[in-house]
Write an enzyme that holds these catalytic residues in place. Sequence first.
Site, short mmCIF file in Angstrom:
data_model
loop_
_atom_site.label_atom_id
_atom_site.label_comp_id
_atom_site.label_asym_id
_atom_site.label_seq_id
_atom_site.Cartn_x
_atom_site.Cartn_y
_atom_site.Cartn_z
N ASP A 61 -3.65 6.42 -6.21
CA ASP A 61 -4.37 5.31 -5.59
C ASP A 61 -5.59 5.76 -4.78
O ASP A 61 -6.27 4.92 -4.18
CB ASP A 61 -3.44 4.45 -4.72
CG ASP A 61 -2.45 5.25 -3.90
OD1 ASP A 61 -2.49 6.50 -3.95
OD2 ASP A 61 -1.61 4.64 -3.23
N HIS B 212 7.07 5.67 1.83
CA HIS B 212 7.03 4.92 3.09
C HIS B 212 8.43 4.56 3.60
O HIS B 212 8.56 3.97 4.68
CB HIS B 212 6.23 3.62 2.93
CG HIS B 212 4.78 3.83 2.62
ND1 HIS B 212 3.96 4.61 3.40
CD2 HIS B 212 4.01 3.37 1.60
CE1 HIS B 212 2.73 4.62 2.89
NE2 HIS B 212 2.74 3.89 1.80
#
Length: 344
Positions: A286, A162
Site C-alpha cells: 500500500d 494492527h
Amino acid sequence: MQLYYHPDQERHAPPSFLLRGRQVASPEGPVRAELLSAGLAECGLSLVAPAASDGERLRERLLRIHTPRYLDFLETIYARWQALPDAAEIVAPNVHPCGGGHHYPRHPVGQVGWHMHDMACPMTADSFAGILASAASAEAAAEAVMAGKRYAYALCRPPGHHAGPERAGGFCFLNNSALAATVLREQHERVAILDVDLHHGNGTQDIFYARGDVWTGSLHADTTDFYPFFWGGADETGEGEGAGANLNIPLPLGSDGATFMAALERLIEAMQAFRPTALVVALGLDAHKADPLAGLVLESEDFTLVGQRLAAIEWPTVIVQEGGYPTDYLGANLAAFMRGYCQT
C-alpha cells in the site's frame, strides 16, 4: 517458493467501514485475494491451500500473542450480538474506553468497544471462519520454513499487523506476522519481524514490546499525520527485556522509492545487529502511489528493489501479506516484489 492461501478467507467479506464519518465500501474484501493471486500468476507462481490445521495447536500458538478473552470474543461475539434487540447484521462498536477503561465489561456492546479500537473491523456471520483461515495460512507458511523451505509466502486477508494482544483495528483481527514469528520461535532463539507496510505495525509492536526474543521494526508513513496515529514514533524502542528490540522509521508523507529504500537499509542494519536466525517480512503493498489509502508514492518497480534487498538476507524467511488494496496496480506490485525476491 511455497505459497499458501486458505479459501475460507473469502468468508470474511465486510461490506463497508467508516471513513471520515462516511460509511463506504470496504477495500479489504475477497477481491484483494483475487488481484494478488493474479499478480502471482504473472510470475508463474500459484497458491495452495494449507493442510487441515490442528485447531487446538493453532489456538495454543495464538494464545502466546493474544489473550484468552480476546480469542473467545472473536469466536462468540457475532451470536451474542445478534441476540441483542434491534442489532445490526454487522458487529461494529459505538463506544470506546478512551483514556483507558477501569474494568472489562460483560455486555456485548461494551466488549465490542473494548476489543475494536476503530471502525474498520466490522464482523459478519462468517467473519471468524475467514479470520482463522487467514491465520492458518500464516501458520502453514511458517511450518514450511521450519520443515526446511528457504522461504514461504502466506496470502493473508484479513491482514494482521494492527491486531494487538486483545485489540482489532485497521482491518486486522489476529496478528498473522506475530503468529508466524511465534511458530519460528519453536526452532529459533531469536526471530525478527520486518514490516514494510505503508502503516505502522502497532499491533505487532504491542505484542513484542517487552520481549527480547523477537525484534520488531516498522518502516511507515509518519503517524503524526497518518493511521494508526497513536503509535509508531522513533522514540518507541521497547521496554524491559525488549528495550532496544523495537525500531520505527517514520517517513514524511509523499516519500518516494529512493527515500523508502534508504530507510529500509537503516532498518536492516539495525535488525542484523540483533542477530536473529529467522525472519518474518510483513509485506505491505500500500506504499504504492495509487493505493486508495496512499501516503507514500512508490512505483511498482520500487517493489522489485524491495524484493531484491530482502532476498539478500539469507535467513529462513516467512513473507506474510499485510496491506495493499484494490487498484489496477495491486497484482503488478506483488508480481514486481516476487520477481525481485525470487530472482536474487
